[in-house]
Design a protein around this motif. Structure first.
Motif, PDB file in Angstrom:
ATOM      1  N   PHE A  23     -27.796  -1.683 -59.219  1.00 13.10           N
ATOM      2  CA  PHE A  23     -26.199  -1.693 -59.146  1.00 13.10           C
ATOM      3  C   PHE A  23     -26.006  -3.059 -58.710  1.00 13.10           C
ATOM      4  CE2 PHE A  23     -26.561   2.910 -57.770  1.00 13.10           C
ATOM      5  CZ  PHE A  23     -26.260   3.381 -59.090  1.00 13.10           C
ATOM      6  N   GLY A  24     -24.899  -3.651 -59.086  1.00 18.09           N
ATOM      7  CA  GLY A  24     -24.377  -5.123 -58.969  1.00 18.09           C
ATOM      8  C   GLY A  24     -24.187  -5.375 -57.644  1.00 18.09           C
ATOM      9  N   ALA A  25     -24.216  -6.579 -57.339  1.00 20.05           N
ATOM     10  CA  ALA A  25     -24.141  -7.368 -56.014  1.00 20.05           C
ATOM     11  C   ALA A  25     -23.093  -7.020 -55.064  1.00 20.05           C
ATOM     12  CB  ALA A  25     -24.118  -8.766 -56.028  1.00 20.05           C
ATOM     13  N   GLN A  26     -21.674  -6.526 -55.849  1.00 18.33           N
ATOM     14  CA  GLN A  26     -20.836  -6.209 -55.171  1.00 18.33           C
ATOM     15  C   GLN A  26     -20.384  -4.702 -55.285  1.00 18.33           C
ATOM     16  OE1 GLN A  26     -18.784  -8.566 -53.621  1.00 18.33           O
ATOM     17  NE2 GLN A  26     -20.324  -9.675 -53.935  1.00 18.33           N
ATOM     18  N   THR A  27     -21.537  -3.826 -55.541  1.00 20.63           N
ATOM     19  CA  THR A  27     -21.296  -2.429 -55.714  1.00 20.63           C
ATOM     20  C   THR A  27     -21.918  -1.592 -54.499  1.00 20.63           C
ATOM     21  OG1 THR A  27     -21.514  -2.550 -58.228  1.00 20.63           O
ATOM     22  CG2 THR A  27     -21.933  -0.141 -57.382  1.00 20.63           C
ATOM     23  N   TYR A  28     -20.931  -1.071 -53.810  1.00 19.16           N
ATOM     24  CA  TYR A  28     -21.278  -0.357 -52.666  1.00 19.16           C
ATOM     25  C   TYR A  28     -20.855   1.280 -52.894  1.00 19.16           C
ATOM     26  CZ  TYR A  28     -22.259  -4.756 -50.395  1.00 19.16           C
ATOM     27  OH  TYR A  28     -22.569  -5.976 -49.939  1.00 19.16           O
TER      28      TYR A  28
END
Length: 90
Positions: A23-28
């Motif tokens: 998952f991407g760096a901004q995916t929470y």
């Protein structure tokens, strides 16, 4: 917190566990949806492997899960081959 649809991972489920890319760096948070068959899912670090004792995700269901950037979601069919999507929310 505003959520935006981002990367979509689409699987044709099989009898072998499959995992998303990290998952991407901004995916929470991710949204998981089964379209025509139930599935077993597992979220974890590294490359998780879904097995038939993991959480059962029902047919025709969608739900959001909290994740950490870099984690992955693994899926395993619980019935026959079907479609499951995982959408990253940023």
């Amino acid at each position: 917190m505003q959520k935006r649809l981002s990367t979509v991972h689409k699987f044709t489920m099989s009898g072998t566990s499959q995992a998303t890319a990290a998952f991407g760096a901004q995916t929470y948070k991710v949204r998981v949806a089964t379209h025509d068959q139930p599935a077993y899912i597992r979220i974890g670090d590294g490359t998780p492997t879904a097995v038939d004792t993991d959480s059962l995700f029902p047919l025709g269901w969608s739900e959001c899960f909290d994740v950490t950037p870099g984690q992955k979601l693994a899926v395993l069919q619980a019935g026959t081959a079907g479609i499951l999507t995982v959408t990253e929310l940023t």
